[in-house]
Design a protein around this motif. Structure first.
Motif, PDB file in Angstrom:
ATOM      1  N   SER A  43       3.686  29.199 -17.403  1.00  0.00           N
ATOM      2  CA  SER A  43       3.335  28.710 -16.066  1.00  0.00           C
ATOM      3  C   SER A  43       1.870  28.963 -15.779  1.00  0.00           C
ATOM      4  O   SER A  43       1.187  28.116 -15.200  1.00  0.00           O
ATOM      5  N   ASP A 158       6.591  22.086 -14.265  1.00  0.00           N
ATOM      6  CA  ASP A 158       6.936  23.484 -14.515  1.00  0.00           C
ATOM      7  C   ASP A 158       8.435  23.675 -14.331  1.00  0.00           C
ATOM      8  O   ASP A 158       8.926  23.745 -13.215  1.00  0.00           O
ATOM      9  N   GLU A 159       9.144  23.745 -15.422  1.00  0.00           N
ATOM     10  CA  GLU A 159      10.603  23.917 -15.410  1.00  0.00           C
ATOM     11  C   GLU A 159      11.265  23.074 -14.330  1.00  0.00           C
ATOM     12  O   GLU A 159      11.965  23.593 -13.461  1.00  0.00           O
TER      13      GLU A 159
HETATM   14 MG   LIG Z   1       7.142  30.074 -15.348  1.00  0.00          MG
END
Ligand SMILES: [Mg+2]
Ligand SMILES: Nc1ncnc2c1ncn2[C@@H]1O[C@H](COP(=O)(O)OP(=O)(O)OP(=O)(O)O)[C@@H](O)[C@H]1O
Lengths: 360, 308
Positions: A43, A158-159
């Motif tokens: 991240s 991000d995810e």
């Molecule tokens: Mg992360």
């Protein structure tokens, strides 16, 4: 053509080095997935590219231009957050148009873009709703829609699927892949789900503790993991590692003893006589039938999982090392029984004591 | 037998419930006693008194709505008090809100020593309502007070006596009220903390600068807190009493320029011994506050954003 280049990128929080020198060039239209264990800095790296986190060292360039000091909005990127980060007080339409209004785009153009994105994502009927009136999957689409309307050179995810249930995850994964094909933008996608990584990526970047362990196409990574870490990280069930000792090193090959039998495996580079090595075997490559290859001896079955399409067997080899085997189909195997297991030589991975690949 | 046969509930269960009920009322008793004796009782009594000519001594003679009629038609000081109170409410509440929010936003910027400054800014709210600070305030804004001494020393400017000048006296009280912005600020700070950081990150990717982020993200998401603070502050401001009482020595002077509604009510009751009339004044204030609160709630749905 390179869209995004990371050059010795570094990030520290205080005296904590989180990203420790990352070099990466990402081509235009490429779908790149960052994977790695929790806390490895995925991240953080993505947020540095986005402009949400200052870069401590190195150079980030997008489209050939240095971007280190540019504001997030000037980098030609759009980001889809794990939490979606939708503006709760704005309608879906406003959520998507906010950035365009900020950029003082003419109203008709905004409307055109929002409606086109809504059309692609099939959320036209939701445009007047507030985020709280949407399901998780619908919010996800709005978040993607907000990225699309910006018409970015690079999408950052991000995810994005981690808050969805299993079924929706698969469905959305397919849609993201389709979106990538349709609009052809560069996408960088962070996940720790290796199925997402394998299925979406043109190229996987495996990170650990702030450095790139390996990058390559999903199959390159699967077939030739550069080290024990990558080998263990990609693939499910996880790769087995057996401790073996190198002997009779000659002619670009090494002999190892396993289950009382001696086998020769080809290697690249050099290992010392008597070096401790790790033999990596993917569970799905281990079989019970046939002849030839490496005989691993008798496996005492400890536990069996019947998945319908696959049978996963957990057991112990004669020397006590544990081994997981994934067999195709449904097998009548029960705990306590023994199986003779073997593997083809070309499916063996050898790693030296430092964990680096030395196999073929 | 036949009775217990018709109910499916075991007898023991009923007994237990009965015992629990009394225990519950037992625990509630202090509050209930307080409510009936100190709140509801006096409220009913004061409503009754507002319909009489009670003077604090002797008999309370029934006069019907006469007190209310006089308030509405024949009481210039009532209108003066209304004027003073509304000026106070309409200026002090917005100023206090703006000030509290501005300081909260500044503190929320991740300033070093946040807890120190938070305490410093909260301090006036702890002590500001007290008599001692009102006395101090009088010293500051008097003709030979601190403010004028400072003005004189710095600019050679001879200031008036701020508190004994009818055109400035009310504003010193407004200033004193605004100075006590601390508790609203604490609530704003808590509200600001509730806004997820990624909202601002999304907005910055959307190209919104700090100002646009404040007006388009922070302010709308803070509206429930703004609303709460506004209602509380408005009610408080209508009820303001101590500072005016102390600074004007209970007169509401000079020439009624600080005659807060509550101060006028107090004078009617305890200086002029018109308890009946004062009770009527109290009920009018209740109605005014109720009206404003109701209006706030009615308009809230047009501007307050609730997340759930
Ligand atoms: Mg992360
Ligand atoms: N603002 C910060 N200050 C200090 N340390 C931070 C900060 N942000 C992240 N870190 C640390 O940096 C490391 C990497 O964090 P990051 O969020 O990039 O991990 P990640 O790979 O995305 O993990 P996950 O898969 O759990 O999301 C973590 O050890 C984290 O504690």
């Amino acid at each position: 053509m390179t869209t995004l280049a990371l050059n010795r990128i570094k990030k520290s929080f205080g005296n904590l080095d989180i990203i420790r020198g990352v070099d990466l060039a990402i081509g235009s239209g490429e779908f790149v997935v960052f994977v790695g264990p929790s806390g490895c800095g995925k991240s953080t790296l993505l947020r540095m590219i986005a402009g949400l986190e200052p870069i401590s060292g190195g150079e980030l360039s997008i489209g050939g231009e240095r971007m280190n000091e540019r504001a997030a909005s000037e980098r030609g990127i759009a980001m889809v957050f794990q939490s979606y980060a939708l503006y709760p007080h704005m309608s879906v339409y406003k959520n998507m148009s906010f950035g365009l209004e900020t950029a003082k785009m003419p109203k008709p153009e905004i409307d055109k873009r929002v409606r086109k994105a809504a059309d692609i994502l099939q959320i036209t009927h939701l445009l007047e709703r507030k985020p709280k009136q949407l399901s998780g999957g619908q919010r996800q689409r709005v978040a993607i829609g907000r990225a699309i309307v910006r018409d970015p050179k690079i999408f950052l995810f991000d995810e994005p699927l981690s808050n969805l249930d299993a079924e929706l995850r698969v469905q959305t994964r397919v849609e993201i892949a389709k979106l990538h094909r349709d609009i052809g933008a560069t996408m960088i996608y962070v996940t720790h789900d290796q199925v997402e990584a394998m299925t979406l990526a043109d190229r996987i970047v495996v990170l650990r503790a702030g450095v790139i362990e390996q990058h390559g196409t999903p199959l390159e990574i699967y077939n030739r993991p550069a080290n024990r870490f990558v080998a263990g990280f990609i693939g499910s069930p996880k790769m087995n590692f057996l401790d073996v000792v190198a002997s009779d090193v000659r002619d670009g090959g090494v002999a190892i003893d396993i289950a009382g039998k001696r086998a020769r495996l080809p290697i690249e580079g050099h290992v010392a006589e008597g070096a401790k090595l790790s033999l990596g075997l993917r569970p799905e490559h281990i079989g019970t039938e046939g002849t030839g290859g490496l005989e691993l001896g008798a496996l005492t079955v400890v536990h069996v999982e019947h998945l319908g399409g696959q049978t996963i067997v957990y057991g112990r080899l004669v020397d006590g090392q544990s081994l997981t085997v994934a067999l195709d189909g449904q097998r009548a195997i029960s705990a306590g029984s023994t199986l003779a297991v073997r593997i083809a030589a070309e499916n063996c991975h050898l790693f030296d004591e430092a964990g680096d690949r030395i196999g073929h | 037998m036949s009775i217990s046969g018709t109910t499916e509930r075991p007898v023991a269960g009923g007994r237990l419930r009965f015992g629990d009920g009394w225990a519950g009322y037992g625990f509630l008793a202090p509050w209930l006693v307080g409510f009936f004796l100190l709140t509801l009782g006096p409220a009913i009594a004061s409503f009754y008194l507002s319909l009489t000519d009670y003077s604090g001594l002797g008999a309370a003679n029934w006069v019907g709505a006469e007190n209310y009629v006089r308030i509405a038609t024949d009481d210039p000081r009532f209108w003066t008090a209304m004027n003073v109170t509304f000026t106070f409410v309409l200026l002090s509440v917005p100023l206090k809100l703006i000030f509290a929010l501005a300081v909260a936003v500044a503190l929320n910027r991740g300033l070093a020593g946040l807890s120190f400054f938070r305490a410093i800014f909260y301090l006036p709210s702890l002590v500001g309502g007290s008599v001692a600070v009102a006395v101090l305030w009088r010293q500051v804004f008097a003709g030979d007070g601190l403010l004028n001494q400072a003005l004189n020393a710095l600019f050679g400017f001879e200031g008036p006596s701020w508190i004994s000048n009818p055109s400035t006296s009310l504003y010193t009280l407004i200033l004193l009220a605004v100075w006590q912005f601390g508790s609203s600020m604490i609530i704003f700070l808590a509200g600001l903390r509730q806004i997820p950081q990624d909202m601002y990150e999304a907005a910055s990717i959307d190209g919104a600068g700090k100002a646009r982020q404040f007006f388009r993200i922070t302010l709308p998401l803070l509206t429930p807190v703004i609303f709460f603070n506004a209602v509380i502050l408005t009610i408080d401001a209508f009820k303001a009493f101590t500072s005016a009482f102390v600074i004007s020595d209970g007169t509401g002077g000079p020439i009624d320029s600080t005659l807060f509604y509550t101060l006028y009510l107090y004078q009617e009751a305890f200086t002029n011994f018109r308890f009946g009339y004062a009770s009527a004044l109290a009920w009018v204030l209740v109605l005014i506050i109720a009206f404003f609160t109701a209006m706030s709630f009615l308009t809230a749905r047009f501007w307050v954003h609730y997340d759930d």
